[in-house]
Structures are given as C-alpha cells and as structure tokens.
Design a protein around this motif. Structure first.
Motif, PDB file in Angstrom:
ATOM      1  N   GLY A   1       9.761   1.645  -6.441  1.00 17.31           N
ATOM      2  CA  GLY A   1      10.083   2.982  -6.910  1.00 17.31           C
ATOM      3  C   GLY A   1       9.376   4.098  -6.173  1.00 17.31           C
ATOM      4  N   ILE A   2       8.756   3.797  -5.026  1.00 17.40           N
ATOM      5  CA  ILE A   2       8.053   4.828  -4.247  1.00 17.40           C
ATOM      6  C   ILE A   2       8.967   5.285  -3.119  1.00 17.40           C
ATOM      7  N   ASP A   3       9.371   6.541  -3.150  1.00 17.47           N
ATOM      8  CA  ASP A   3      10.274   7.000  -2.104  1.00 17.47           C
ATOM      9  C   ASP A   3       9.512   7.177  -0.795  1.00 17.47           C
ATOM     10  N   PRO A   4      10.195   7.095   0.344  1.00 17.58           N
ATOM     11  CA  PRO A   4       9.517   7.139   1.641  1.00 17.58           C
ATOM     12  C   PRO A   4       8.671   8.382   1.858  1.00 17.58           C
ATOM     13  N   ALA A   5       9.110   9.537   1.391  1.00 20.25           N
ATOM     14  CA  ALA A   5       8.328  10.760   1.595  1.00 20.25           C
ATOM     15  C   ALA A   5       6.995  10.688   0.857  1.00 20.25           C
ATOM     16  N   THR A   6       7.009  10.163  -0.346  1.00 25.39           N
ATOM     17  CA  THR A   6       5.761  10.015  -1.103  1.00 25.39           C
ATOM     18  C   THR A   6       4.851   8.988  -0.439  1.00 25.39           C
ATOM     19  N   PHE A   7       5.442   7.919   0.068  1.00 23.15           N
ATOM     20  CA  PHE A   7       4.677   6.915   0.815  1.00 23.15           C
ATOM     21  C   PHE A   7       3.893   7.575   1.943  1.00 23.15           C
ATOM     22  N   VAL A   8       4.573   8.390   2.750  1.00 19.39           N
ATOM     23  CA  VAL A   8       3.905   9.039   3.884  1.00 19.39           C
ATOM     24  C   VAL A   8       2.823   9.993   3.398  1.00 19.39           C
ATOM     25  N   GLU A   9       3.123  10.770   2.382  1.00 19.31           N
ATOM     26  CA  GLU A   9       2.161  11.747   1.868  1.00 19.31           C
ATOM     27  C   GLU A   9       0.874  11.067   1.413  1.00 19.31           C
ATOM     28  N   VAL A  10       1.008   9.966   0.703  1.00 14.07           N
ATOM     29  CA  VAL A  10      -0.167   9.315   0.127  1.00 14.07           C
ATOM     30  C   VAL A  10      -0.878   8.416   1.138  1.00 14.07           C
ATOM     31  N   ILE A  11      -0.142   7.507   1.762  1.00 11.74           N
ATOM     32  CA  ILE A  11      -0.778   6.511   2.622  1.00 11.74           C
ATOM     33  C   ILE A  11      -1.428   7.150   3.846  1.00 11.74           C
ATOM     34  N   SER A  12      -0.858   8.244   4.351  1.00  8.30           N
ATOM     35  CA  SER A  12      -1.467   8.898   5.513  1.00  8.30           C
ATOM     36  C   SER A  12      -2.841   9.469   5.205  1.00  8.30           C
ATOM     37  N   LYS A  13      -3.189   9.582   3.899  1.00  6.55           N
ATOM     38  CA  LYS A  13      -4.514  10.062   3.501  1.00  6.55           C
ATOM     39  C   LYS A  13      -5.389   8.933   2.950  1.00  6.55           C
ATOM     40  N   CYS A  14      -4.924   7.709   3.097  1.00  6.27           N
ATOM     41  CA  CYS A  14      -5.651   6.559   2.541  1.00  6.27           C
ATOM     42  C   CYS A  14      -6.031   5.582   3.648  1.00  6.27           C
ATOM     43  N   ALA A  15      -6.804   4.582   3.268  1.00  2.30           N
ATOM     44  CA  ALA A  15      -7.364   3.649   4.245  1.00  2.30           C
ATOM     45  C   ALA A  15      -6.305   2.804   4.934  1.00  2.30           C
ATOM     46  N   GLY A  16      -5.123   2.681   4.340  1.00  5.58           N
ATOM     47  CA  GLY A  16      -4.087   1.859   4.936  1.00  5.58           C
ATOM     48  C   GLY A  16      -3.326   2.517   6.069  1.00  5.58           C
ATOM     49  N   THR A  17      -3.665   3.744   6.415  1.00  4.63           N
ATOM     50  CA  THR A  17      -2.902   4.450   7.431  1.00  4.63           C
ATOM     51  C   THR A  17      -3.215   3.933   8.830  1.00  4.63           C
ATOM     52  N   SER A  18      -2.391   4.356   9.780  1.00  5.75           N
ATOM     53  CA  SER A  18      -2.619   4.108  11.205  1.00  5.75           C
ATOM     54  C   SER A  18      -1.914   5.213  11.972  1.00  5.75           C
ATOM     55  N   TRP A  19      -2.249   5.363  13.256  1.00  6.63           N
ATOM     56  CA  TRP A  19      -1.579   6.374  14.070  1.00  6.63           C
ATOM     57  C   TRP A  19      -0.089   6.090  14.116  1.00  6.63           C
ATOM     58  N   MET A  20       0.280   4.839  14.274  1.00 10.10           N
ATOM     59  CA  MET A  20       1.692   4.478  14.338  1.00 10.10           C
ATOM     60  C   MET A  20       2.400   4.768  13.022  1.00 10.10           C
ATOM     61  N   LEU A  21       1.760   4.510  11.911  1.00 15.65           N
ATOM     62  CA  LEU A  21       2.361   4.824  10.619  1.00 15.65           C
ATOM     63  C   LEU A  21       2.618   6.326  10.518  1.00 15.65           C
ATOM     64  N   GLU A  22       1.623   7.126  10.835  1.00 16.36           N
ATOM     65  CA  GLU A  22       1.771   8.576  10.708  1.00 16.36           C
ATOM     66  C   GLU A  22       2.784   9.137  11.694  1.00 16.36           C
ATOM     67  N   ASN A  23       2.954   8.471  12.839  1.00 22.08           N
ATOM     68  CA  ASN A  23       3.903   8.943  13.837  1.00 22.08           C
ATOM     69  C   ASN A  23       5.323   8.476  13.550  1.00 22.08           C
ATOM     70  N   ARG A  24       5.489   7.225  13.095  1.00 19.64           N
ATOM     71  CA  ARG A  24       6.824   6.644  12.965  1.00 19.64           C
ATOM     72  C   ARG A  24       7.431   6.773  11.569  1.00 19.64           C
ATOM     73  N   ALA A  25       6.626   6.672  10.520  1.00 17.97           N
ATOM     74  CA  ALA A  25       7.190   6.715   9.167  1.00 17.97           C
ATOM     75  C   ALA A  25       7.967   8.011   8.893  1.00 17.97           C
ATOM     76  N   PRO A  26       7.551   9.170   9.418  1.00 24.45           N
ATOM     77  CA  PRO A  26       8.376  10.369   9.203  1.00 24.45           C
ATOM     78  C   PRO A  26       9.787  10.252   9.768  1.00 24.45           C
ATOM     79  N   HIS A  27       9.980   9.418  10.797  1.00 24.01           N
ATOM     80  CA  HIS A  27      11.334   9.211  11.305  1.00 24.01           C
ATOM     81  C   HIS A  27      12.211   8.585  10.221  1.00 24.01           C
TER      82      HIS A  27
END
Length: 299
Positions: free
Chosen positions: A198-224
């Motif tokens: 039930g987590i929409d992709p936009a919320t995923f990016v907003e939250v995970i990009s500020k948490c320990a599970g992030t990565s440069w690739m996640l922050e660069n590619r997930a917005p696509h």
C-alpha cells in the motif's frame, strides 16, 4: 589550458556529454558516431566535422566512449582503426566498461604505434557528463596522464589515479558496476514490494531517500518510476554487458558473486520481455508483472 584537437568517438548519452564538455572548454572537437544525426547535432553545437582519416595524424587526443570491448577494439584497430594513424605522443582515453586484461592489451597495442593510452572508465550518468562533472577511474603511465590532463579538466569533477599502467581503472569500474547494477535491481524490488503493502512510489522515494536504506542509484532512478518515464538514460541492456563482465572477472578470480548473478537474471528477464532499450529503472516492471500490479507508466 592549451587548446587541443580531439576526436570524440561514440556520441551516446555519455559520450555526447563528454564531447559537449570538450567543446565548452575550448577544444577543437570532432564528433563521430554510427548515428549521423548525433554527429549533425554536435556540429550544430560547435563541434567540427571531417573524415577521421583526414585529421587523425593531427589529433592530440581521442576519447573513445562506445558500448563495449569489441567496439573499442574496432575503433582503435579495426579496418579503419584510428590508433595506427595517430601521431606519436597522441593519447587515447578509453571510457567503455571492459575487462582489465582487455585494457592492458589495448595499452600494449597502442604503445607499438607510439600512442599513449589511458584506461579511463567513467561514472556519473548523462547529466554529469554534459556538465563536465564525471568521475573517472583511471590508470595510465605518467606520460599518458600528462597528455590527458586537459581532457580530464574538461570532462571530470574527480579523477581517481589508480595505477601506473592500464587495468586498475577497469577493475575499479567492475566493482562500481557490481554495486550500481545490484542497487538498481534492489531498488526495483523494494519499490514494488512497497506497492504490495500500500505504499505508493512517490511516498517510497520521499521516505526511503531520507533513511538508511537509500543509495545514489535509488535516489537517481526511483523518480523515473514515479514519473512513469522509462526513456533510457542508461538502458536495461547495458547491464547484461556490464554485469556479465563482472561475472566473467569473478569467474577468472574463482570468486563467487551470487548477488550479482541474481541481479543479472532480473535484467535478462527484463530484456527478454522487450524492455532492453528502456531505462534501467524499468527492471522494476519485472517485479510488478510477477506480483500482478501496475507501476506508473505500465498498462
């Protein structure tokens, strides 16, 4: 910085940006690609145009940014290869992801013609390429480094000098590609897993990009994925090559790389269902299809 006469061979998303950066730095830059429109586009932006056979002997540097080892070898030593035509002391920057042994072989063959060679794989993506802000994982002789200095200044934000002969740059790029390819596949798995919860992709990016599970690739590619825009900045099919190289190197080192192998299979599956030329973020569609859900941009 003195003006150099440069041939940029390979005008894909990365090579085109490097050529733009060379032009912007004031170098006399000739662009070459199998797609004529790319050459015409660069000429309209200040690039030069001439048959490479006519100018090779006067070139100071050649930047080779093609897809793989086979294309690199063809550019340098094929039927119309540029390396034997270059003047002594000219420098080749070889930017494709290749095996270290291949880089060493190209360095040796260039040396037979008095041509300097820089093992110079790149990282940073098309945006940084266009801004002259790439990271270059390089290895070369001191003479080659000196000849390439203006090229580095024009195209890179960071140049890692990893050895005094070719091979070490390509080895480091293989390590980087292992992580990058795995991170993109892991992002695709995580963002799709989130949708099942039930987590929409936009919320995923907003939250995970500020948490320990992030990565440069996640922050660069997930917005696509959030935008449903799979126009290729870096295509799925590139990972079949790059992770294949990683696994070939690992095999020769008798090193097990099971996470890399698992990631590669997701890209193979993506290519097999027709996504090979889409942006590599489209690997998430493999997970979505298996889960019976739709991501933005899917039908």
């Amino acid at each position: 910085m003195s003006q150099k006469k440069v041939a940029a061979i390979g005008l894909g998303s990365m090579g085109y940006g490097m050529a733009q950066s060379l032009i912007r730095a004031g170098h006399e830059t000739y662009g070459y690609d199998v797609v004529p429109d790319q050459m015409a586009r660069l000429a309209a932006e200040g690039g030069k145009s001439a048959p490479i056979a006519d100018i090779a002997a006067s070139l100071d540097a050649v930047v080779v940014c093609v897809l793989n080892a086979a294309q690199t070898e063809a550019v340098l030593f094929g039927d119309d290869g540029v390396a034997p035509r270059l003047k002594r002391g000219a420098v080749v920057l070889s930017c494709a992801t290749v095996a270290p042994d291949f880089a060493r072989a190209m360095e040796a063959r260039c040396a037979e013609h008095g041509v300097l060679y820089v093992d110079a794989p790149i990282s940073g993506g098309s945006v940084k390429a266009a801004k002259g802000q790439l990271s270059i994982m390089s290895a070369a002789t001191p003479e080659a480094y000196a000849a390439a200095e203006e090229m580095f200044e024009a195209t890179a934000e960071t140049v890692f000098r990893l050895g005094d002969c070719a091979g070490a740059g390509s080895a480091m790029k293989a390590v980087n590609q292992l992580l990058a390819g795995v991170h993109i596949a892991a992002m695709g798995e995580a963002i799709t897993f989130g949708v099942t919860q039930g987590i929409d992709p936009a919320t995923f990016v907003e939250v995970i990009s500020k948490c320990a599970g992030t990565s440069w690739m996640l922050e660069n590619r997930a917005p696509h994925i959030v935008a449903g825009d799979y126009k290729p900045h870096s295509a799925i099919e590139i990972w079949l090559k790059d992770l294949g190289i990683v696994l070939d190197i690992a095999k020769s080192a008798k090193f097990s790389a099971p996470i890399t192998a698992a990631a590669l299979q997701q890209y193979v599956t993506a290519a097999g269902i027709g996504l090979g030329r889409e942006d590599d973020s489209a690997v998430a569609k493999v997970y979505a299809r298996n889960a019976g859900i739709l991501l933005p941009g899917m039908e």
